[in-house]
Design a protein around this motif. Structure first.
Motif, mmCIF file in Angstrom:
data_model
loop_
_atom_site.group_PDB
_atom_site.id
_atom_site.type_symbol
_atom_site.label_atom_id
_atom_site.label_comp_id
_atom_site.label_asym_id
_atom_site.label_seq_id
_atom_site.Cartn_x
_atom_site.Cartn_y
_atom_site.Cartn_z
ATOM 1 N N SER A 11 0.829 -1.204 0.000
ATOM 2 C CA SER A 11 0.000 0.000 0.000
ATOM 3 C C SER A 11 0.867 1.260 0.000
ATOM 4 N N THR A 12 0.295 2.347 -0.488
ATOM 5 C CA THR A 12 1.023 3.615 -0.484
ATOM 6 C C THR A 12 1.283 4.102 0.945
ATOM 7 N N THR A 13 0.513 3.653 1.906
ATOM 8 C CA THR A 13 0.764 3.993 3.310
ATOM 9 C C THR A 13 2.139 3.467 3.732
ATOM 10 N N LEU A 14 2.443 2.226 3.365
ATOM 11 C CA LEU A 14 3.763 1.658 3.681
ATOM 12 C C LEU A 14 4.851 2.328 2.850
ATOM 13 N N ILE A 15 4.549 2.621 1.605
ATOM 14 C CA ILE A 15 5.504 3.323 0.746
ATOM 15 C C ILE A 15 5.871 4.661 1.381
ATOM 16 N N ASP A 16 4.877 5.410 1.829
ATOM 17 C CA ASP A 16 5.108 6.734 2.405
ATOM 18 C C ASP A 16 5.994 6.679 3.650
ATOM 19 N N GLN A 17 5.948 5.576 4.384
ATOM 20 C CA GLN A 17 6.786 5.423 5.568
ATOM 21 C C GLN A 17 8.274 5.354 5.214
ATOM 22 N N HIS A 18 8.576 5.001 3.976
ATOM 23 C CA HIS A 18 9.967 4.870 3.516
ATOM 24 C C HIS A 18 10.334 5.939 2.484
ATOM 25 N N MET A 19 9.447 6.900 2.280
ATOM 26 C CA MET A 19 9.661 7.896 1.235
ATOM 27 C C MET A 19 10.896 8.761 1.487
ATOM 28 N N GLU A 20 11.124 9.155 2.727
ATOM 29 C CA GLU A 20 12.283 10.003 3.028
ATOM 30 C C GLU A 20 13.589 9.295 2.632
ATOM 31 N N ARG A 44 -1.214 6.081 -8.680
ATOM 32 C CA ARG A 44 -0.001 5.899 -7.880
ATOM 33 C C ARG A 44 0.255 4.419 -7.590
ATOM 34 N N THR A 45 0.802 3.751 -8.583
ATOM 35 C CA THR A 45 1.139 2.326 -8.472
ATOM 36 C C THR A 45 2.644 2.109 -8.491
ATOM 37 N N GLY A 46 3.404 3.212 -8.523
ATOM 38 C CA GLY A 46 4.850 3.127 -8.579
ATOM 39 C C GLY A 46 5.419 4.417 -9.089
ATOM 40 N N GLY A 47 6.583 4.321 -9.713
ATOM 41 C CA GLY A 47 7.241 5.514 -10.227
ATOM 42 C C GLY A 47 8.091 5.197 -11.444
ATOM 43 N N ILE A 48 8.646 6.253 -12.016
ATOM 44 C CA ILE A 48 9.513 6.142 -13.183
ATOM 45 C C ILE A 48 10.785 6.934 -12.892
ATOM 46 N N ILE A 49 11.926 6.378 -13.273
ATOM 47 C CA ILE A 49 13.198 7.084 -13.216
ATOM 48 C C ILE A 49 13.823 7.019 -14.597
ATOM 49 N N PHE A 68 13.069 1.146 -1.192
ATOM 50 C CA PHE A 68 11.836 0.440 -1.560
ATOM 51 C C PHE A 68 12.136 -1.013 -1.923
ATOM 52 N N TYR A 69 13.229 -1.234 -2.622
ATOM 53 C CA TYR A 69 13.614 -2.590 -3.024
ATOM 54 C C TYR A 69 14.175 -3.371 -1.831
ATOM 55 N N ILE A 70 15.063 -2.736 -1.080
ATOM 56 C CA ILE A 70 15.675 -3.393 0.084
ATOM 57 C C ILE A 70 14.614 -3.881 1.060
ATOM 58 N N ASN A 71 13.573 -3.069 1.263
ATOM 59 C CA ASN A 71 12.511 -3.410 2.218
ATOM 60 C C ASN A 71 11.360 -4.190 1.593
ATOM 61 N N GLN A 72 11.565 -4.677 0.373
ATOM 62 C CA GLN A 72 10.599 -5.506 -0.354
ATOM 63 C C GLN A 72 9.243 -4.812 -0.522
ATOM 64 N N LEU A 73 9.299 -3.482 -0.767
ATOM 65 C CA LEU A 73 8.090 -2.706 -0.988
ATOM 66 C C LEU A 73 7.768 -2.554 -2.466
#
Length: 98
Positions: A11-20, A44-49, A68-73
């Motif tokens: 969920s984006t809630t968990l994503i937001d916890q690791h956003m910083e 908002r299903t992900g991002g692009i770089i 995001f990858y390290i924490n399996q998000l």
């Protein structure tokens, strides 16, 4: 040039916890010259770089450091892209990064 498609697995809630931490990761690679643009996908299903590097293996090594990858998000897909046509400012940017 590479297009990195980040796909959230949680969920984006968990994503937001690791956003910083993710933003700090992005900043590090903007400063190194590897990242040239990034942002959230809508919906908002992900991002692009958008990234540049000598080869795909370098991009894979960079992305393995993403919190995001390290924490399996999130997972990511790296697409190699060779621009053949663009506006002059974009071409100049890429030439300046080479």
């Amino acid at each position: 040039m590479y297009i990195i498609d980040i796909i959230y697995k949680v969920s984006t809630t968990l994503i937001d916890q690791h956003m910083e931490a993710h933003i700090a990761f992005l900043e590090k690679h903007y400063h190194s010259g590897n990242f040239i643009a990034s942002g959230k996908k809508e919906p908002r299903t992900g991002g692009i770089i958008l990234a540049i590097a000598e080869n795909k293996k370098i991009i894979e090594q960079i992305m393995a450091q993403d919190p995001f990858y390290i924490n399996q998000l999130a997972d990511w897909n790296i697409i190699e892209f060779k621009p053949t046509k663009s506006i002059k400012a974009f071409t100049a940017l890429l030439e300046g990064c080479a």
